[in-house]
Design a protein around this motif. Structure first.
Motif, short mmCIF file in Angstrom:
data_model
loop_
_atom_site.label_atom_id
_atom_site.label_comp_id
_atom_site.label_asym_id
_atom_site.label_seq_id
_atom_site.Cartn_x
_atom_site.Cartn_y
_atom_site.Cartn_z
N PHE A 52 0.83 -1.20 0.00
CA PHE A 52 0.00 0.00 0.00
C PHE A 52 0.86 1.26 0.00
O PHE A 52 2.00 1.25 0.46
CB PHE A 52 -0.93 0.00 1.21
CG PHE A 52 -1.99 -1.05 1.11
CD1 PHE A 52 -3.26 -0.74 0.64
CD2 PHE A 52 -1.73 -2.36 1.47
CE1 PHE A 52 -4.23 -1.71 0.53
CE2 PHE A 52 -2.70 -3.34 1.37
CZ PHE A 52 -3.95 -3.01 0.89
N ASN A 65 0.70 3.90 1.80
CA ASN A 65 1.18 4.33 3.13
C ASN A 65 1.74 3.13 3.91
O ASN A 65 1.85 3.17 5.11
CB ASN A 65 0.07 5.02 3.90
CG ASN A 65 -1.08 4.08 4.19
OD1 ASN A 65 -1.08 2.93 3.71
ND2 ASN A 65 -2.03 4.50 4.96
N ALA A 89 0.71 0.62 5.33
CA ALA A 89 -0.28 -0.11 6.13
C ALA A 89 0.36 -1.18 7.00
O ALA A 89 -0.06 -2.33 7.03
CB ALA A 89 -1.36 -0.73 5.23
N ILE A 90 1.39 -0.79 7.74
CA ILE A 90 2.02 -1.70 8.70
C ILE A 90 1.15 -1.75 9.95
O ILE A 90 0.73 -0.71 10.45
CB ILE A 90 3.44 -1.21 9.07
CG1 ILE A 90 4.32 -1.10 7.81
CG2 ILE A 90 4.09 -2.10 10.10
CD1 ILE A 90 4.53 -2.39 7.07
#
Ligand code: ADP
Ligand code: MG
Lengths: 360, 287
Positions: A82, A84, A86-87
């Motif tokens: 993703f 950003n 998405a961690i």
């Protein structure tokens, strides 16, 4: 080559917005494929359609010749990195990387080995227990990659994965990503608005405008033989000059006041009706300033209006007459070479073999 | 080096001083007095100010107080549990499916506050009473012939009324914590193979834990000490420790014992709240 992903005449609207407006493309196995276009042209939407986060209004998407119609994202053989990253903030690096492994029946040791392997692959060995909040942007990016690659997807989808990184790191990650793709051999589909990124990393690039694919080609072809003025000006810089064109057998006869008369092969001219109006496209590096030897008839007189020194190269803006836009000229710099000044009169020579034409 | 206040610090103290004095007068002073009072004894009309643990010993040994403490905790924890359990789906709905009407939904949730808590609690008597709405309805449906008597005046009725009365306080913090969840995390979890149920337990619940625990504290702390609700709908089986404290302060005229009961109650609530908070900390260590 085997088609891994096939997008067949896909439409996707959001209310009145035609985000994806009749796109068809084929991506072969193991290819590094990029979707390139200005912001808002529908790249992300197309990627999300492939991932299954959006459903097309019409058309079909096939992965390994299997229709993905009605197949939920968690059941598709694709994984996504993703924009950003998405961690998951409540999980550490190893837990993030192993997130998708839970459903697979693996022993603890097998899991650990896989985690370590994928962390090594992305250059994060030993960070297993690091909290995900203690990661830099580049490290998060790598965790997101490891987390997706550990599942060995058939297709890896990347949405502007490098746009949040600073320039140096971005360039480093470009070559790492490219290398990684060769090592794992998985089909990569990358979304980017950065033409340089698309050209340096991809085997093939689809250029999109307003929800439509304008050209699908290799980076070299895209740069040297753009199929439209829009593509030509989106990718790099192009000088456009109006000319008169006419068909003459296999060739196109071209006539212009400053360029004179010459012929172009048919495959260098796009569009159907080549009669009369034609726009010529000349890349800045096809023009040379005060060349040592050339037939005198081929010279164009000009006056330097602007100079931008860029280190390895220099950009000039040169006025060649009132009826045409100033020409952009790019020269490679070498030590001890001749310096020009603004206002200086110069002679230009154009490599006519590589001019492209756009008609209609 | 000399320690000096710079201008900003002075300004800060000046700004703080009024609320500080205010809370000192209204919070710390009464608490201290209550604390002192709990170590004295009431001797009919006079207050014996010799220091003694007598009241605490009485509070700890008399079975009636133990019963009331236990019952208060059970009622309050049960009410907290059900309130949070019911509030979660509502908060979830507003956050994930509220669309553009989130503000409207939140506004609707505050509507019960337009009437006083007392009236809302009193209405439970109207609903659950012998000739109440529920009994009349069931008789009209011919499901029962005699009114049910177990509806009102017991601990269950208190739990029911508290659960209703405190629901908005639970919905709001849970809503906020759900709002804060980055939606791309949900897509990432789906992308990595999670079904909707997996996703709920692996992402949504752990990430909304701060809101859930906050909501639980917000409800648990005041409901342990509630005395209006048990008084209105609790009957004798639903009385709680605060009712006893009130009786000791007023009718029984034993303020020191009441104070000791209050302080004990405060200790127990603080202890349980600290456990909640520590659990929260542990859970959220990685944030
Ligand atoms: N979920 C959505 N709802 C409404 N419009 C959307 C949505 N997603 C994208 N769009 C619109 O579709 C168009 C294409 O968006 P997008 O695919 O994100 O473009 P890109 O990634 O190329 O910048 C834009 O005009 C955008 O506003
Ligand atoms: Mg995008």
């Amino acid at each position: 080559m085997i088609n891994q992903v096939e997008v067949k005449n896909v439409y996707k609207n959001f209310g009145d917005v035609k985000a994806v407006d009749g796109v068809s493309l084929e991506i072969s196995q193991g290819q590094f494929f990029s979707l390139l276009g200005p912001s808002g042209c529908g790249k992300t939407t197309l990627l999300r359609l492939i991932a299954g986060f959006e459903m097309p209004n019409s058309g079909d998407i096939l992965i390994d010749n299997k229709s993905m119609d009605g197949i939920a994202p968690n059941l598709r053989p694709t994984n996504m990195v993703f924009q950003n990253y998405a961690i998951f903030p409540h999980l550490n690096v190893a837990e993030n990387v192993a997130y998708g492994l839970r459903k697979k029946r693996l022993s603890k040791d097998e899991k650990l080995e896989m985690i370590n392997k994928s962390l090594e692959l992305v250059g994060l060995s030993g960070l297993n227990n690091r909290s995900s909040n203690a990661l830099s942007g580049g490290q998060k990016q790598r965790v997101a990659l490891a987390r997706a690659l550990i599942l060995k997807p058939k297709v890896l989808l990347l949405d502007e994965p490098l746009s949040a990184l600073d320039k140096k790191l971005r360039e480093q990650m470009q070559s790492e990503l490219r290398h990684l793709q060769r090592v794992v051999g998985i089909t990569f589909i990358l979304v980017t608005h950065d033409q340089e990124e698309a050209l340096t990393m991809s085997d093939k690039v689809a250029v999109m405008f307003d929800g439509k694919v304008e050209q699908i080609a290799s980076p070299r072809e895209l740069y040297e033989r753009p199929s439209s003025k829009r593509v030509a000006s989106f990718i790099g810089t192009m000088n456009f000059i109006d000319a008169i064109g006419s068909k003459s057998g296999e060739k196109i006869k071209v006539e212009n006041r400053i360029l004179g008369k010459f012929e172009l092969p048919q495959n260098q001219v796009s569009g159907n009706h080549v009669n009369n109006k034609l726009t010529l496209g000349i890349r800045p590096e096809l023009i040379s300033i005060n060349p040592r030897k050339s037939k005198s008839a081929d010279f164009i007189e000009g006056e330097i209006e602007e100079i931008s020194y860029l280190g390895e190269t220099t950009y000039y803006k040169i006025i060649c007459g009132k009826d045409i836009e100033p020409l952009n000229v790019l020269t490679q710099n070498s030590f001890g070479q001749m310096n020009y000044k603004v206002g200086e009169k110069v002679k230009l020579n154009i490599d006519k073999d590589n001019i492209v034409g756009f008609s209609g | 080096m000399k320690f000096t206040f710079n201008n900003d610090t002075k300004k800060g103290w000046r700004l703080l001083s009024i609320p500080f004095i205010f809370s000192l007068l209204l919070l710390a002073a009464p608490l201290t007095m209550m604390f002192l009072l709990s170590f004295w004894t009431q001797d009919y009309l006079t207050l014996d100010k010799t220091f003694t643990f007598k009241n605490y010993i009485e509070a700890a040994t008399q079975p009636v107080y133990k019963l009331l403490f236990t019952r208060s905790l059970i009622i309050s924890l049960t009410a907290t549990f059900f309130t949070v359990l019911l509030a979660f789906p509502m908060a979830y709905f507003i956050s994930f499916h509220g669309g553009e009407r989130k503000a409207l939904w939140l506004f609707l949730i505050t509507i019960p506050f337009w009437t006083s808590y007392l009236i809302r609690m009193f209405l439970w008597k109207v609903i659950l009473g012998y000739n109440g709405v529920l009994n009349s309805f069931l008789i009209w449906l011919e499901m029962i012939t005699e009114p049910l008597t177990f509806l009102l005046y017991n601990a269950n009725a208190v739990v029911l009324a508290l659960t209703h009365g405190w629901a908005p306080f639970a919905i709001l913090p849970i809503f906020v914590s759900l709002e804060k969840i980055d939606r791309s995390l949900l897509e990432a979890s789906t992308d990595l193979g999670d079904s909707a149920i997996d996703q709920f337990f692996r992402i949504i619940l752990p990430l909304s834990a701060p809101g859930v625990i906050g909501a639980a504290l917000i409800i648990f702390i005041p409901t342990v000490g509630d005395y209006i609700t048990p008084k209105l709908v609790g009957g004798t089986d639903g009385l709680m420790i605060a009712n006893m404290i009130q009786v000791q302060f007023s009718k029984a005229n034993n303020a020191p014992l009441a104070a000791a009961l209050s302080v004990s109650s405060l200790m127990i609530v603080s202890f349980i709240s600290i456990v909640f908070v520590l659990f929260n900390r542990k859970y959220l260590r990685r944030y």
